[in-house]
Enzyme design. Structure first.
Site, mmCIF file in Angstrom:
data_model
loop_
_atom_site.group_PDB
_atom_site.id
_atom_site.type_symbol
_atom_site.label_atom_id
_atom_site.label_comp_id
_atom_site.label_asym_id
_atom_site.label_seq_id
_atom_site.Cartn_x
_atom_site.Cartn_y
_atom_site.Cartn_z
ATOM 1 C CD GLU A 53 12.898 -28.142 -4.370
ATOM 2 O OE1 GLU A 53 13.834 -27.994 -3.730
ATOM 3 O OE2 GLU A 53 12.537 -28.069 -5.582
ATOM 4 C CG ASP A 54 12.997 -31.943 0.442
ATOM 5 O OD1 ASP A 54 13.210 -32.926 0.026
ATOM 6 O OD2 ASP A 54 13.440 -31.299 1.302
ATOM 7 C CG HIS A 115 13.363 -24.335 -1.257
ATOM 8 N ND1 HIS A 115 14.096 -23.373 -1.547
ATOM 9 C CD2 HIS A 115 13.705 -25.433 -2.349
ATOM 10 C CE1 HIS A 115 15.135 -23.935 -2.467
ATOM 11 N NE2 HIS A 115 14.498 -24.940 -2.788
ATOM 12 C CB ILE A 117 10.408 -30.565 4.096
ATOM 13 C CG1 ILE A 117 10.533 -31.685 3.359
ATOM 14 C CG2 ILE A 117 9.525 -29.463 3.639
ATOM 15 C CD1 ILE A 117 8.951 -32.245 3.113
ATOM 16 C CG HIS A 134 12.303 -19.317 -0.157
ATOM 17 N ND1 HIS A 134 13.393 -18.920 0.781
ATOM 18 C CD2 HIS A 134 12.668 -20.692 -0.452
ATOM 19 C CE1 HIS A 134 14.266 -19.978 0.641
ATOM 20 N NE2 HIS A 134 13.764 -20.939 -0.275
ATOM 21 C CG ASN A 168 18.121 -25.561 -1.750
ATOM 22 O OD1 ASN A 168 17.651 -26.701 -1.665
ATOM 23 N ND2 ASN A 168 18.177 -25.269 -3.033
ATOM 24 C CG ASP A 169 17.490 -30.049 1.693
ATOM 25 O OD1 ASP A 169 16.333 -29.874 2.329
ATOM 26 O OD2 ASP A 169 17.706 -31.038 1.303
ATOM 27 C CG ASN A 224 19.909 -28.150 -4.621
ATOM 28 O OD1 ASN A 224 19.086 -28.427 -3.696
ATOM 29 N ND2 ASN A 224 19.788 -27.828 -5.846
ATOM 30 C CG ASP A 269 17.305 -30.463 -6.390
ATOM 31 O OD1 ASP A 269 17.470 -30.221 -5.285
ATOM 32 O OD2 ASP A 269 16.598 -29.881 -7.277
ATOM 33 C CG ASN A 270 16.362 -33.263 -1.455
ATOM 34 O OD1 ASN A 270 17.120 -33.539 -0.636
ATOM 35 N ND2 ASN A 270 15.392 -32.676 -0.824
#
Ligand SMILES: *[C@@H]1O[C@H](CO)[C@@H](O)[C@H](O)[C@H]1NC(C)=O
Ligand SMILES: *[C@@H]1O[C@H](CO)[C@@H](O)[C@H](O)[C@H]1NC(C)=O
Ligand SMILES: CC(=O)N[C@H]1CO[C@H](CO)[C@@H](O)[C@@H]1O
Length: 355
Positions: A53-54, A115, A117, A134, A168-169, A224, A269-270
């Site tokens: 995800e990250d 999630h 980082i 989470h 989220n981030d 996000n 997104d990221n």
């Protein structure tokens, strides 16, 4: 008369529903398909099957990757396994991943659900890793110290706050000092996320330090990724369902003022920032319908954008990579190191390409 009223209300209801449905489809970019954009030499990263995800790459080429996110409404290939943090050394010829051991007596590994980082390196070269977690679908920020020799993360602290309900981030400015996005206001176990359906734009950005915590930007339709320019003058926020990258000017007192907005035809997104050039590298979901309503027969595509000179009059946006999901599903993050691109996904694999 009563009949007419009922018919009118019915018509009004249908019209509203139609409007809402079309706006919902617009927000999810429901009809977008990708035209492939290939890179010369791409390999899937061995050992990543259930999300990346990250990711964040240190200047020395060590990459941290969060894997195994469980998020309401999103697919997970390993729903019963806790998440993990992986380490990859991009200086190796054919890099593989290693799961970092987590130590510290108070940390519950069984509910670890990482999630976003972010890392912070202090003047003694100690590397801190801040991880959005989470556990049981709540939200915390976990502070770890990276121990390179032992290949482990020592858990130092759990941060919770009422202004951090659905983080989220995160982008770290110190070990206990960061900006973060809250992607929605609350989660309903049945409807999952009201904002996703209703477009309430209740999501926001928080500035956190131990003695000063405040909301610094709000009214996002799913805020996000968040990141900062190499000179620390600008903060970038990806607003996924509005398909926008926001540029904020950051002030000495940590407030943010809006500077400009760039609209893109994809769910951003990221955001990763090249430490040398300042370019933005963005993992995107071209079609949100496919990411939120997973169907293995029609999987979500991957798309990576690069934005050069975003603050200038004429930023340059390039689609660096695009693929229909046959190889890589649901790209969420992308970052560069020495002419190579590492692409992470929400719940699928990771891809490492030559640029
Ligand atoms: C923070 O700094 C900015 C720019 O100097 C200023 O406009 C603003 O009023 C300040 N806000 C607070 C809350 O101090
Ligand atoms: C996806 O792309 C691959 C490779 O370009 C192609 O073989 C395949 O038919 C495409 N699938 C769909 C559903 O378009
Ligand atoms: C791949 C990548 O750059 N991920 C980024 C996601 O956002 C966090 C917070 O801003 C960054 O630290 C990561 O580098």
């Amino acid at each position: 008369m009563a009949k007419l009223l009922v018919l009118t209300l019915l018509g009004l209801g249908l019209a509203l529903f139609r409007d809402h449905r079309s706006s919902y489809q617009t927000r999810l970019n429901a009809f977008r398909e990708v035209d492939p954009v290939e890179l010369p030499n791409c390999n899937l990263v061995k050992g990543i099957e259930a999300g990346s995800e990250d990711l964040e790459i240190l200047p020395n080429g060590l990459a941290f990757i969060s894997s195994g996110l469980k998020y309401p409404g999103l697919k997970s290939f390993e729903p019963d396994k806790p998440g993990k943090i992986l380490l990859m050394d991009l200086n190796e010829e054919d890099p593989t991943v290693l799961e970092l051991r987590i130590t510290g007596s108070k940390f519950d590994l069984s509910s670890f659900n990482p999630h976003g980082i972010s890392t912070f390196t202090d003047e003694d070269d100690t590397v801190y890793l801040l991880v959005v977690n989470h556990p049981d679908l709540k939200s915390t920020v976990e502070l770890f110290k990276f121990q390179e020799e032992e290949k482990s993360l020592l858990h130092l602290k759990t941060i919770r706050h009422k202004l951090l309900p659905n983080v989220n981030d995160i982008v770290a400015m110190g070990p206990e000092h960061f900006y973060s996005t809250n992607d929605r206001y609350f989660v309903d176990p049945y409807l999952k996320s009201w904002e996703l359906y209703l477009g309430l734009a209740w999501s926001y950005v928080v500035y956190y330090s131990p003695n000063d915590i405040r909301m610094v930007a709000d009214q996002f339709d799913f805020a996000n990724g968040i990141n900062i320019s190499p000179d620390s003058k600008y903060v970038y926020v990806a607003e996924s369902l509005a398909h926008k990258i926001h540029v904020y000017e950051k002030h000495a007192n940590w407030t943010l003022t809006p500077l400009k907005v760039r609209h893109l035809n994809t769910l951003v997104d990221n955001v990763s920032v090249d430490p040398v050039t300042g370019d933005l590298w963005i993992g995107c979901h071209p079609n949100g319908m496919k990411i939120f309503f997973y169907d293995s027969a029609n999987p979500p595509a991957s798309e990576v954008l690069r934005i050069q000179n975003i603050v200038s009059e004429q930023p340059k946006v390039t689609v660096v990579y695009a693929e229909n999901g046959t190889l890589l599903q649901g790209s969420a993050a992308a970052s560069v190191y020495k002419g190579k691109l590492l692409i992470g996904t929400v719940f699928h694999k990771a891809l490492y390409c030559e640029l």
